[in-house]
Write an enzyme that holds these catalytic residues in place. Structure first.
Site, PDB file in Angstrom:
ATOM      1  N   GLU A  77       0.870  -1.324   0.001  1.00  0.00           N
ATOM      2  CA  GLU A  77      -0.097   0.272  -0.162  1.00  0.00           C
ATOM      3  C   GLU A  77       0.898   1.219   0.066  1.00  0.00           C
ATOM      4  OE1 GLU A  77      -3.001   2.633   2.457  1.00  0.00           O
ATOM      5  OE2 GLU A  77      -2.421   0.825   3.557  1.00  0.00           O
ATOM      6  N   ASP A 145       9.047   5.731  15.313  1.00  0.00           N
ATOM      7  CA  ASP A 145       8.888   7.280  15.079  1.00  0.00           C
ATOM      8  C   ASP A 145       9.189   7.980  16.340  1.00  0.00           C
ATOM      9  OD1 ASP A 145       7.992   9.715  14.402  1.00  0.00           O
ATOM     10  OD2 ASP A 145       5.911   9.300  14.357  1.00  0.00           O
ATOM     11  N   ILE A 146      10.303   9.054  16.473  1.00  0.00           N
ATOM     12  CA  ILE A 146      10.562   9.679  17.575  1.00  0.00           C
ATOM     13  C   ILE A 146      10.445  11.235  17.191  1.00  0.00           C
ATOM     14  CG2 ILE A 146      12.495  10.097  19.077  1.00  0.00           C
ATOM     15  CD1 ILE A 146      13.663   7.647  18.233  1.00  0.00           C
ATOM     16  N   ASP A 147       9.530  12.116  17.764  1.00  0.00           N
ATOM     17  CA  ASP A 147       9.252  13.317  17.694  1.00  0.00           C
ATOM     18  C   ASP A 147       9.727  14.282  18.637  1.00  0.00           C
ATOM     19  OD1 ASP A 147       7.910  15.684  17.016  1.00  0.00           O
ATOM     20  OD2 ASP A 147       6.151  14.484  16.350  1.00  0.00           O
ATOM     21  N   CYS A 157      15.017  25.780  24.996  1.00  0.00           N
ATOM     22  CA  CYS A 157      15.617  26.441  23.679  1.00  0.00           C
ATOM     23  C   CYS A 157      14.275  26.639  23.064  1.00  0.00           C
ATOM     24  CB  CYS A 157      16.596  25.785  23.027  1.00  0.00           C
ATOM     25  SG  CYS A 157      16.597  24.118  22.478  1.00  0.00           S
ATOM     26  N   CYS A 167      18.741  21.646  20.846  1.00  0.00           N
ATOM     27  CA  CYS A 167      17.954  20.342  21.272  1.00  0.00           C
ATOM     28  C   CYS A 167      18.060  19.367  20.267  1.00  0.00           C
ATOM     29  CB  CYS A 167      16.678  20.812  21.284  1.00  0.00           C
ATOM     30  SG  CYS A 167      15.904  21.804  19.990  1.00  0.00           S
ATOM     31  N   SER A 196      12.564  13.256   9.538  1.00  0.00           N
ATOM     32  CA  SER A 196      10.945  13.398   9.089  1.00  0.00           C
ATOM     33  C   SER A 196      10.886  14.918   8.431  1.00  0.00           C
ATOM     34  CB  SER A 196      10.212  13.579  10.428  1.00  0.00           C
ATOM     35  OG  SER A 196      10.602  14.702  11.137  1.00  0.00           O
ATOM     36  N   HIS A 363       0.382   0.252  10.112  1.00  0.00           N
ATOM     37  CA  HIS A 363       0.703   1.896  10.394  1.00  0.00           C
ATOM     38  C   HIS A 363       1.318   2.510   9.289  1.00  0.00           C
ATOM     39  CE1 HIS A 363       1.229   5.464  13.016  1.00  0.00           C
ATOM     40  NE2 HIS A 363       2.291   5.749  12.041  1.00  0.00           N
ATOM     41  N   LEU A 365       3.630   5.061   7.286  1.00  0.00           N
ATOM     42  CA  LEU A 365       4.875   5.980   7.637  1.00  0.00           C
ATOM     43  C   LEU A 365       5.223   6.712   6.520  1.00  0.00           C
ATOM     44  CD1 LEU A 365       6.596   6.724  10.141  1.00  0.00           C
ATOM     45  CD2 LEU A 365       8.091   4.896   9.351  1.00  0.00           C
ATOM     46  N   LYS A 366       5.524   8.212   6.517  1.00  0.00           N
ATOM     47  CA  LYS A 366       6.126   8.920   5.627  1.00  0.00           C
ATOM     48  C   LYS A 366       7.391   8.335   4.484  1.00  0.00           C
ATOM     49  CE  LYS A 366       7.406  12.856   6.437  1.00  0.00           C
ATOM     50  NZ  LYS A 366       7.254  14.306   6.889  1.00  0.00           N
TER      51      LYS A 366
END
Length: 463
Positions: A77, A145-147, A157, A167, A196, A363, A365-366
């Site tokens: 997909e 995925d880490i944001d 900051c 950061c 990302s 899931h 993912l981009k």
């Protein structure tokens, strides 16, 4: 070229002028920084690596070997987010040219990649008529995925989607911890890290054994990495470091990455002890009120007296460590106090994963090499071996790439337009360090499986 020609998004356009809002005229090869959806037509026409993405998704099933699964890639997909938030799911493609032509035609703002299903996702409704659960995901990369927004309580900051060089090293530490564990603890080899495009990183684990994990197995791996407590709003500490001694994975993460990162970078860049509001967050993690009162009193007194020439953050962190690790406390929880130093470091530096992304096979993912519509940045791969060198503020942008194309002119002797832009380095890395070793491994696996079946057939005939 006129502005009207720019708006038409000609694939071969060379932008040499633009007057936004009737304002200052841009000369030469300059392209306005603002994201323009029509520029995507040029990007998808000249720079996006359609064939490489298709090869990756094929995993060696290119139809050239008798053991190839020719339906494999056609059951994958893809989803497209178009202008005005039009969302197209369950797209599928049987050839690289079909994928390329569709992307050029639809010019998606974002491309997401989902699982491989049991049947072609574009034909799922036809299979639904037959009854039973025929349409189901059967294979998918193990993804993480880490944001950076999940670190807002430990960075001062920036906040939200904003990120800077003070950061961003939180993402670097996360890559080092997770990548090392995936390779050393789980034996995975084919791992792709991708920026990302704005505020975090994505990880694709592409080994065959990773792609074939069940949802339960994915959840177990995600739980292996869980250190943060669930529902920890009212908890003294945000992490759960259980047992008399730390798990070897956590020991390695602490000694090889997190402790040094906390003391050498985060402590200073975020000035964690510089104000009462900030150091109170840390004092709250200490379970002994007598110790917190003593440290608080000393630091408040220092604020009124002359400050040492040494950095305040370093001095106060060393004072806290000496107090907790001296072993002289009358508290019955001396071991817990010594563990408290580790809990503080983990609370501020340990990777904060979106657990649900990793647990479920379906899931989305981009895709790598998409353009982030808010920043205009390309979602480029990150080399985990030198991820500390990655600079999110220097990532190629759509406007910069178009300027670089303009500077080079229209040359017929160049096979790949991207090779003379700042995107070239990223595509070459994707090919040489990730795609080629992955496809070599996939073809060896297909060959070995085929040979084993042939040998088994021969043995059954020779009885």
């Amino acid at each position: 070229m006129t502005r009207g020609e720019i708006e038409n998004g000609s694939e071969d356009m060379v932008i040499d002028e633009y007057e936004p809002g009737g304002g200052e005229r841009r000369q030469g090869n300059a392209v306005p920084d603002e994201f323009n959806a029509n520029y995507l037509k040029v990007y998808y026409g000249k720079l996006f690596p359609h064939a490489d993405i298709f090869k990756w998704m094929s995993y060696g099933n290119d139809g050239k070997h008798p053991a190839c699964d020719k339906s494999y890639v056609g059951r994958r997909e893809f989803s497209f987010t178009l202008d005005n938030d039009v969302y197209l799911r369950f797209q599928s493609f049987n050839s690289a040219s079909e994928l390329e032509n569709t992307i050029k035609e639809k010019c998606p703002f974002k491309i997401d990649i989902g699982p491989v299903y049991s049947v072609d996702p574009a034909k799922r409704h036809a299979y639904a008529q037959t009854g039973g659960n025929v349409f189901t995901p059967v294979e998918r990369e193990l993804v993480f995925d880490i944001d950076i927004t999940d670190y807002d309580d430990v960075r001062f900051c920036c906040s939200g989607a904003d990120v800077c060089l003070d950061c961003w090293p939180l993402m670097t530490a996360a890559i080092k911890v997770i990548d090392t564990s995936l390779r050393d603890d789980f034996g995975f080899n084919h791992i792709l890290w991708v920026y990302s495009g704005r505020r975090g990183v994505h990880c694709w684990v592409c080994d065959g054994k990773a792609r074939r994990l069940t949802n339960g197995q994915r959840a177990s791996i995600a739980e292996y990495f869980r250190v943060y407590k669930v529902g920890n709003e009212n908890s003294r500490t945000k992490v759960s470091l259980t047992g008399q001694v730390l798990h070897p994975f956590l020991v390695r993460s602490y000694t090889e990455v997190l402790n040094e990162f906390f003391e050498a970078k985060l402590l200073l860049s975020q000035k964690l002890f510089s104000t009462e509001e900030r150091y109170e967050k840390i004092l709250e993690m200490i379970p002994d009120e007598s110790i917190t009162s003593e440290l608080r009193g000393r630091w408040q007194e220092n604020k009124r007296s002359s400050i040492s020439k040494e950095d305040t953050n370093v001095v106060r962190w060393e004072q806290l460590k000496r107090k907790l690790q001296s072993g002289k406390q009358k508290s019955n929880n001396a071991q817990g106090l010594r563990r408290c130093v580790e809990e503080i470091v983990f609370s501020f530096t340990y990777p904060r994963l979106d657990m649900e992304v990793s647990k479920h096979m379906n899931h989305l993912l981009k895709a790598p090499f998409c353009i982030h519509p808010k920043t205009g940045q390309v979602c480029v791969p990150i080399d985990p071996n030198c991820c500390e060198e990655f600079d999110p503020t220097a990532v190629p942008t759509l406007s910069k790439l178009l300027e670089e194309i303009n500077m080079g002119g229209l040359r017929a002797d160049v096979d790949n337009e991207w090779d003379r832009t700042s995107l070239g380095k990223s595509i070459r890395f994707f090919r040489s360090s990730f795609l080629q070793p992955l496809l070599k491994s996939c073809k060896e696996e297909i060959e070995n499986t085929y040979n084993a079946k042939v040998q088994q057939s021969r043995n059954s005939l020779s009885w």
